[in-house]
Write a protein that holds these residues in place. Structure first.
Motif, PDB file in Angstrom:
ATOM      1  N   PRO A 206       7.830-104.958 106.610  1.00  0.00           N
ATOM      2  CA  PRO A 206       7.347-105.804 105.650  1.00  0.00           C
ATOM      3  C   PRO A 206       5.703-106.104 105.721  1.00  0.00           C
ATOM      4  CG  PRO A 206       9.513-106.837 106.492  1.00  0.00           C
ATOM      5  CD  PRO A 206       9.167-105.418 107.325  1.00  0.00           C
ATOM      6  N   ARG A 207       5.268-106.047 106.999  1.00  0.00           N
ATOM      7  CA  ARG A 207       3.769-106.106 107.109  1.00  0.00           C
ATOM      8  C   ARG A 207       3.014-104.865 106.637  1.00  0.00           C
ATOM      9  NH1 ARG A 207      -0.677-105.623 110.230  1.00  0.00           N
ATOM     10  NH2 ARG A 207      -0.148-103.831 111.433  1.00  0.00           N
ATOM     11  N   LYS A 208       3.604-103.622 106.822  1.00  0.00           N
ATOM     12  CA  LYS A 208       2.907-102.631 106.212  1.00  0.00           C
ATOM     13  C   LYS A 208       2.954-102.605 104.704  1.00  0.00           C
ATOM     14  CE  LYS A 208       1.410 -99.957 109.714  1.00  0.00           C
ATOM     15  NZ  LYS A 208       2.116 -98.917 110.452  1.00  0.00           N
ATOM     16  N   LEU A 209       4.172-103.151 104.112  1.00  0.00           N
ATOM     17  CA  LEU A 209       4.192-103.517 102.642  1.00  0.00           C
ATOM     18  C   LEU A 209       3.120-104.176 102.376  1.00  0.00           C
ATOM     19  CD1 LEU A 209       7.979-103.934 102.155  1.00  0.00           C
ATOM     20  CD2 LEU A 209       6.633-102.078 101.111  1.00  0.00           C
ATOM     21  N   LEU A 210       2.995-105.413 103.105  1.00  0.00           N
ATOM     22  CA  LEU A 210       2.024-106.418 102.642  1.00  0.00           C
ATOM     23  C   LEU A 210       0.449-105.817 102.844  1.00  0.00           C
ATOM     24  CD1 LEU A 210       3.514-109.578 103.651  1.00  0.00           C
ATOM     25  CD2 LEU A 210       3.373-109.102 101.609  1.00  0.00           C
ATOM     26  N   SER A 211       0.433-104.756 103.912  1.00  0.00           N
ATOM     27  CA  SER A 211      -0.865-104.523 104.055  1.00  0.00           C
ATOM     28  C   SER A 211      -1.538-103.340 103.134  1.00  0.00           C
ATOM     29  CB  SER A 211      -1.210-103.972 105.670  1.00  0.00           C
ATOM     30  OG  SER A 211      -0.620-105.113 106.556  1.00  0.00           O
ATOM     31  N   LEU A 212      -0.525-102.309 102.939  1.00  0.00           N
ATOM     32  CA  LEU A 212      -0.756-101.136 102.368  1.00  0.00           C
ATOM     33  C   LEU A 212      -0.413-100.910 100.862  1.00  0.00           C
ATOM     34  CD1 LEU A 212      -0.380 -98.738 105.497  1.00  0.00           C
ATOM     35  CD2 LEU A 212      -2.551 -99.712 104.469  1.00  0.00           C
ATOM     36  N   PHE A 213       0.968-101.170 100.498  1.00  0.00           N
ATOM     37  CA  PHE A 213       1.569-100.667  99.584  1.00  0.00           C
ATOM     38  C   PHE A 213       1.669-101.652  98.373  1.00  0.00           C
ATOM     39  CE2 PHE A 213       3.123 -98.360 103.120  1.00  0.00           C
ATOM     40  CZ  PHE A 213       2.803 -97.205 102.790  1.00  0.00           C
ATOM     41  N   LEU A 214       1.701-102.957  98.762  1.00  0.00           N
ATOM     42  CA  LEU A 214       1.778-104.057  97.602  1.00  0.00           C
ATOM     43  C   LEU A 214       0.209-104.314  97.051  1.00  0.00           C
ATOM     44  CD1 LEU A 214       4.316-106.422  99.038  1.00  0.00           C
ATOM     45  CD2 LEU A 214       4.550-105.095  97.178  1.00  0.00           C
ATOM     46  N   PRO A 215      -0.881-104.271  97.911  1.00  0.00           N
ATOM     47  CA  PRO A 215      -2.022-104.922  97.157  1.00  0.00           C
ATOM     48  C   PRO A 215      -2.414-103.911  96.047  1.00  0.00           C
ATOM     49  CG  PRO A 215      -2.204-104.687  99.945  1.00  0.00           C
ATOM     50  CD  PRO A 215      -0.840-103.958  99.332  1.00  0.00           C
ATOM     51  N   PRO A 216      -2.401-102.414  95.864  1.00  0.00           N
ATOM     52  CA  PRO A 216      -2.463-102.328  94.584  1.00  0.00           C
ATOM     53  C   PRO A 216      -1.678-102.837  93.316  1.00  0.00           C
ATOM     54  CG  PRO A 216      -2.308-100.353  96.105  1.00  0.00           C
ATOM     55  CD  PRO A 216      -1.858-101.638  96.667  1.00  0.00           C
ATOM     56  N   PHE A 217      -0.531-103.240  93.539  1.00  0.00           N
ATOM     57  CA  PHE A 217       0.343-103.712  92.683  1.00  0.00           C
ATOM     58  C   PHE A 217      -0.162-105.285  92.633  1.00  0.00           C
ATOM     59  CE2 PHE A 217       3.123-100.155  93.942  1.00  0.00           C
ATOM     60  CZ  PHE A 217       3.483 -99.764  92.601  1.00  0.00           C
ATOM     61  N   GLU A 218      -0.286-106.022  93.384  1.00  0.00           N
ATOM     62  CA  GLU A 218      -0.908-107.307  93.483  1.00  0.00           C
ATOM     63  C   GLU A 218      -2.149-107.272  92.400  1.00  0.00           C
ATOM     64  OE1 GLU A 218      -2.275-110.959  95.967  1.00  0.00           O
ATOM     65  OE2 GLU A 218      -1.959-109.143  97.063  1.00  0.00           O
ATOM     66  N   LYS A 219      -3.324-106.360  92.709  1.00  0.00           N
ATOM     67  CA  LYS A 219      -4.556-106.326  91.774  1.00  0.00           C
ATOM     68  C   LYS A 219      -3.834-106.080  90.485  1.00  0.00           C
ATOM     69  CE  LYS A 219      -8.306-104.580  93.334  1.00  0.00           C
ATOM     70  NZ  LYS A 219      -9.061-105.510  93.377  1.00  0.00           N
ATOM     71  N   ALA A 220      -3.012-105.176  90.089  1.00  0.00           N
ATOM     72  CA  ALA A 220      -2.466-104.948  88.673  1.00  0.00           C
ATOM     73  C   ALA A 220      -2.038-106.056  88.102  1.00  0.00           C
ATOM     74  CB  ALA A 220      -1.478-103.693  88.827  1.00  0.00           C
ATOM     75  N   VAL A 221      -1.264-107.021  88.954  1.00  0.00           N
ATOM     76  CA  VAL A 221      -0.484-107.984  88.137  1.00  0.00           C
ATOM     77  C   VAL A 221      -1.658-109.181  88.169  1.00  0.00           C
ATOM     78  CG1 VAL A 221       1.189-109.845  88.544  1.00  0.00           C
ATOM     79  CG2 VAL A 221       1.703-107.408  89.079  1.00  0.00           C
ATOM     80  N   LYS A 222      -2.402-109.475  89.313  1.00  0.00           N
ATOM     81  CA  LYS A 222      -3.038-110.809  89.137  1.00  0.00           C
ATOM     82  C   LYS A 222      -4.449-110.723  88.680  1.00  0.00           C
ATOM     83  CE  LYS A 222      -2.934-113.364  93.085  1.00  0.00           C
ATOM     84  NZ  LYS A 222      -2.867-113.552  94.352  1.00  0.00           N
TER      85      LYS A 222
END
Length: 739
Positions: A206-222
């Motif tokens: 979960p920490r790697k997801l939040l650190s590396l892989f989710l941030p591009p999607f967060e930028k795309a959504v938010k």
């Protein structure tokens, strides 16, 4: 009597609420179903199943299906999706851009937006409303077959380029003839599958997801407000993404506030039963799908009746269905499909597809994405003495290899057609032939070797021709049958007889220029050591041959830089710049005290951010304007880091430098990468010019995910690095503190 949902003067929310109140369960579930139109048996299901979406729909079929949908009880329009990944490539005459990996080498948000906008205009002109793009996967393992679809290995850069692409697709309003829905995919960590095995298990915390892989999607959504997400095929830590309610509901919809909808990839829901075995049968899979947060189900026909039965039997809360359908209907209203944009005038598409302005944008993308990796003074070529050039390698004259995946010839488009895009494409051979026709050189072409033809070779012919030439240009790499879905590789060496061809022409003693045309990094150590110049093109688009010939003859000054590292050997994979410290590996002064395998160099063959120019640049006087940042509990309101540096063009030619900024948290509560990209600037400088270049790093970009899975900026020492690449000897550094 007309219903309120047909009244365009009402708000979208009011229209959705009214329409939802009129719909039966069958009509609601039908809206959640997407079927492939290129399978004839699915076309007859439109009315019976109340189908809400089709994909792979081309030609006049779009208008015919839309007219049938209008005649259904409520007249709910269809939304048509298509894989328009680097241009509307599945349409005759569509403009074909470089692949995402190639385009990312330009480090240009403007080009990313431009490619998306042209694609949107051409896609909408064909009556389609939605592309399954951009790809936000992090490409860190070249064994994976789909690396070419990514923007490279850095999550921050992926987020920047993807956000620009989303805006290019969606624009300021969707109710337009030149905008479409974007789809950020594959959500999430799809490229991190173990061993580079496509759609296989991804062992990501979960920490790697939040650190590396989710941030591009967060930028795309938010930030970019992407309308849709597509769910990855794979499981993470044993839970399929399509069955993970935290990933599909909690994170994007509750935490990020996403108002769009989430679509599965191809038959993800069927796979919950027949591949991943987390559902006892397809009925159980349908229940998991809806409850987990999938809003539209791609290509799982059994979902329709099973979902209806689950609601009727009281096993599935209708509230889940209502939420999903509301999200889909919202964007059908936003697209204007209930109003003036239900139909598209298809008679105009021939004037829109592949028009000169669009091809100009594609050519410019090809030019800026080319990356010069080595030059021992042989480039640019001089036309003064009309050099005799031997061009060899099948990829020098192969449109299929040049364009890459997600175009005609790829698995998704059916069988290859030797005529596809031929009239618009310019191969390297054609580009150089134009130079020869203009009297700038003499050109001889010998095919020599081909990446996917183990029984073909013309080695002796190539060597003989090289002996009678002044210079050799060899185009090597891979081709479409060697990458994409279902095409992962364990051996990353040059295939076929390409290596033997290179060695034979080099043995003639003639200068050797290698053009690398491939879907991803390969292990080309011999090329780096023995070639006199190396140009990386990846899949440079339909006009790639023209751009390459311009670079070779000096009309174009290369400015591209790699967004992905090349491994020395497949055993070095995965290799990426934002690695961690702590490896129990032997250190030595010879390797600058960098950790390494005992039988491998410390660094990748070519590093992230690396790329040369015909100009030469130097960096000096790095400074941090605010070396003591005050800590802030509100990451969005914290004070930005201000950094500046002098960049000088110390050559006699105007050129463009891509300056990169990295940070490192010197002491943190969790392990952090040795470098993290947090800024870049494209700086064009005249010969002899020096410019003070400024960077502003948002406070939130100093954050990490701590052991409690909180995003925080921890007080303490940081380092900032600025320079020409991620390599240590290319970077200046300075310290700053968060107090």
């Amino acid at each position: 009597m007309s219903q309120p949902y047909t009244n365009p003067s009402l708000s979208t929310a009011e229209r959705v609420e009214n329409l939802l109140s009129l719909m039966t369960v069958e009509e609601k579930v039908g809206q959640m179903l997407q079927l492939p139109a290129n399978m004839p048996e699915n076309l007859g299901k439109l009315e019976d199943w109340n189908v809400g979406s089709y994909l792979h729909c081309t030609g006049n079929m779009v208008a015919e299906l839309q007219a049938r949908a209008e005649k259904t009880r409520l007249g709910i329009p269809l939304i048509f999706g298509i894989d328009a990944i680097h241009g509307h490539c599945f349409e005759n005459n569509g403009t074909v851009f470089p692949t995402q990996l190639a385009l990312s080498s330009a480090w240009s948000k403007q080009l990313s937006q431009s490619m998306a906008h042209v694609t949107a205009v051409e896609t909408r002109a064909c009556g389609l409303h939605w592309t399954f793009s951009p790809v936000l996967c992090v490409g860190r393992d070249s064994r994976w077959g789909r690396v070419n679809e990514t923007f490279g290995e850095d999550p921050w850069l992926i987020g920047e380029l993807a956000a620009a692409a989303v805006y290019g697709y969606q624009g300021d309003t969707l109710a337009s003839t030149d905008t479409i829905l974007a789809c950020a995919k594959h959500y999430v960590a799809y490229g991190e599958a173990t061993g580079g095995r496509d759609a296989y298990e991804a062992e990501v915390s979960p920490r790697k997801l939040l650190s590396l892989f989710l941030p591009p999607f967060e930028k795309a959504v938010k930030e970019a407000k992407v309308a849709t997400l597509m769910v990855g095929y794979q499981a993470i830590d044993g839970v399929p993404c399509s069955a993970n309610s935290w990933l599909l509901r909690e994170v994007p919809k509750n935490q990020w506030g996403m108002d769009g909808f989430i679509v599965t990839d191809w038959d993800n829901i069927g796979s919950l039963h027949d591949k991943q075995r987390v559902a006892v049968d397809l009925r159980h899979a349908a229940k998991i799908a809806v409850e987990s947060g999938n809003d539209m189900i791609m290509t799982t026909p059994s979902f329709y009746q099973h979902a209806i039965d689950l609601v009727a039997d009281g096993e599935l809360d209708i509230a889940f269905i209502n939420d999903a359908v509301s999200r889909i209907l919202k964007y059908k209203f936003e697209l204007g499909l209930f109003d003036e944009h239900r139909y598209t005038d298809l008679s105009k598409k021939d004037q829109i597809l592949g028009n000169p302005a669009h091809w100009h944008e594609a050519l410019e993308a090809s030019r800026q994405s080319l990356t010069l990796l080595k030059n021992e003074g042989v480039l640019p070529l001089s036309s003064d003495n009309k050099p005799k050039i031997l061009l060899c390698g099948a990829n020098a004259d192969d449109v299929v290899a040049q364009l890459g995946d997600w175009s005609f010839g790829s698995m998704q488009a059916g069988a290859a057609d030797d005529s596809y895009h031929q009239k618009d494409a310019i191969t390297l051979r054609q580009g150089l032939q134009a130079e020869a026709d203009a009297g700038r050189c003499e050109l001889n072409y010998v095919r020599g070797a081909a990446p996917a033809e183990p029984d073909f070779e013309e080695i002796l012919a190539a060597a003989d021709a090289a002996s009678n030439s002044d210079i050799v240009i060899a185009c090597v790499g891979d081709t479409l049958s060697q990458h994409g879905e279902f095409h992962d590789r364990a051996d990353l060496d040059l295939s076929g007889h390409q290596q033997a061809m290179l060695e034979a022409v080099k043995a003639t003693g003639k200068p050797l220029i290698v053009v690398f045309m491939a879907s991803k990094p390969l292990t080309i150590g011999w090329v780096k050591q023995h070639a006199d110049a190396v140009v990386c093109a990846f899949n440079p688009g339909a006009k790639g041959g023209q751009a390459l010939s311009e670079l070779l003859f000096g009309e174009l000054n290369p400015s591209g830089k790699l967004t992905i590292s090349f491994p020395e050997h497949v055993g070095q994979s995965p290799v990426y710049y934002n690695k961690y410290e702590g490896w129990h590996a032997r250190l030595s002064e010879r390797t600058n005290n960098q950790e390494r395998y005992i039988d491998m160099p410390a660094l990748p063959l070519f590093s992230f951010g690396e790329g040369k120019s015909y100009s030469e640049f130097s960096y000096s006087d790095l400074s941090v304007a605010n070396p003591q940042l005050p800590a802030s509990d509100d990451l969005a309101k914290g004070e930005a880091l201000k950094v500046s540096v002098n960049i000088s063009n110390v050559s006699q030619r105007t050129g463009l430098e891509i300056a990169q900024l990295y940070i490192h948290d010197s002491a943190a509560s969790v392990t952090v990468p040795v470098l993290q990209l947090r800024g870049f600037e494209r700086v064009e400088l005249a010969a002899g010019e020096t410019r003070r270049v400024e960077f502003s790093v948002p406070y939130s970009d100093l954050a990490l995910i701590n052991a409690k899975l909180e995003k925080v900026v921890e007080p303490g020492e940081f380092k900032v690095f600025v320079g020409a690449s991620s390599k240590a000897n290319d970077l200046l550094s300075a310290n700053f503190r968060v107090e």
